[in-house]
Write a protein that holds these residues in place. Structure first.
Motif, PDB file in Angstrom:
ATOM      1  N   MET A 141       0.847  -1.170   0.000  1.00 33.60           N
ATOM      2  CA  MET A 141       0.000   0.000   0.000  1.00 33.60           C
ATOM      3  C   MET A 141       0.898   1.241   0.000  1.00 33.60           C
ATOM      4  O   MET A 141       1.843   1.343   0.777  1.00 33.60           O
ATOM      5  CB  MET A 141      -0.901  -0.017   1.237  1.00 33.60           C
ATOM      6  N   SER A 142       0.585   2.170  -0.860  1.00 35.04           N
ATOM      7  CA  SER A 142       1.399   3.382  -0.960  1.00 35.04           C
ATOM      8  C   SER A 142       1.094   4.333   0.204  1.00 35.04           C
ATOM      9  O   SER A 142       0.090   4.191   0.904  1.00 35.04           O
ATOM     10  CB  SER A 142       1.125   4.092  -2.286  1.00 35.04           C
ATOM     11  N   VAL A 179       0.184   7.365  -0.064  1.00 26.05           N
ATOM     12  CA  VAL A 179      -1.041   8.116  -0.375  1.00 26.05           C
ATOM     13  C   VAL A 179      -2.271   7.300   0.015  1.00 26.05           C
ATOM     14  O   VAL A 179      -3.218   7.825   0.607  1.00 26.05           O
ATOM     15  CB  VAL A 179      -1.092   8.524  -1.866  1.00 26.05           C
ATOM     16  N   GLN A 180      -2.242   6.031  -0.284  1.00 26.04           N
ATOM     17  CA  GLN A 180      -3.373   5.168   0.078  1.00 26.04           C
ATOM     18  C   GLN A 180      -3.528   5.073   1.598  1.00 26.04           C
ATOM     19  O   GLN A 180      -4.641   5.096   2.115  1.00 26.04           O
ATOM     20  CB  GLN A 180      -3.198   3.768  -0.528  1.00 26.04           C
ATOM     21  N   ARG A 181      -2.410   4.976   2.297  1.00 26.92           N
ATOM     22  CA  ARG A 181      -2.460   4.927   3.766  1.00 26.92           C
ATOM     23  C   ARG A 181      -3.006   6.237   4.329  1.00 26.92           C
ATOM     24  O   ARG A 181      -3.794   6.247   5.273  1.00 26.92           O
ATOM     25  CB  ARG A 181      -1.080   4.619   4.352  1.00 26.92           C
ATOM     26  N   LYS A 216      -5.044   8.333   2.777  1.00 24.98           N
ATOM     27  CA  LYS A 216      -6.480   8.368   2.500  1.00 24.98           C
ATOM     28  C   LYS A 216      -7.242   7.491   3.493  1.00 24.98           C
ATOM     29  O   LYS A 216      -8.291   7.897   4.009  1.00 24.98           O
ATOM     30  CB  LYS A 216      -6.753   7.912   1.061  1.00 24.98           C
ATOM     31  N   GLN A 217      -6.711   6.333   3.771  1.00 23.36           N
ATOM     32  CA  GLN A 217      -7.352   5.411   4.711  1.00 23.36           C
ATOM     33  C   GLN A 217      -7.424   6.043   6.106  1.00 23.36           C
ATOM     34  O   GLN A 217      -8.461   6.004   6.765  1.00 23.36           O
ATOM     35  CB  GLN A 217      -6.583   4.093   4.753  1.00 23.36           C
TER      36      GLN A 217
END
Length: 86
Positions: free
Chosen positions: A1-2, A4-6, A8-9
């Motif tokens: 997981m990038s 950015v994804q982390r 956003k999460q």
């Protein structure tokens, strides 16, 4: 997981928790207001300064809870909006 994804999460998690906390506080504020109104009606017309003080304390606390509810709603919306933009 990038990263950015982390991010956003995490932002969505904070938004969801802020919404839940806001809802809980809103319910508390309603119950608190009912209790405060009952207390104020029971002590209405008394001449002591302490009675007036407790009325002011309860009113101040109710306003603080309302501000907290609003702040949590703003935080939830801001976090969700930011997460959706990145």
């Amino acid at each position: 997981m990038s990263d950015v994804q982390r991010l956003k999460q995490q932002l969505h998690q904070v938004a969801n928790e802020a919404k839940q906390a806001s809802g809980g506080l809103a319910g508390f504020k309603q119950r608190f207001g009912q209790h405060s109104a009952q207390i104020e009606s029971l002590i209405a017309g008394t001449a002591t300064g302490t009675d007036r003080d407790i009325t002011q304390i309860l009113d101040s606390a109710s306003k603080a809870v309302e501000r907290a509810v609003e702040a949590l709603q703003i935080a939830a919306a801001g976090c969700a909006s930011y997460a959706d933009q990145i």
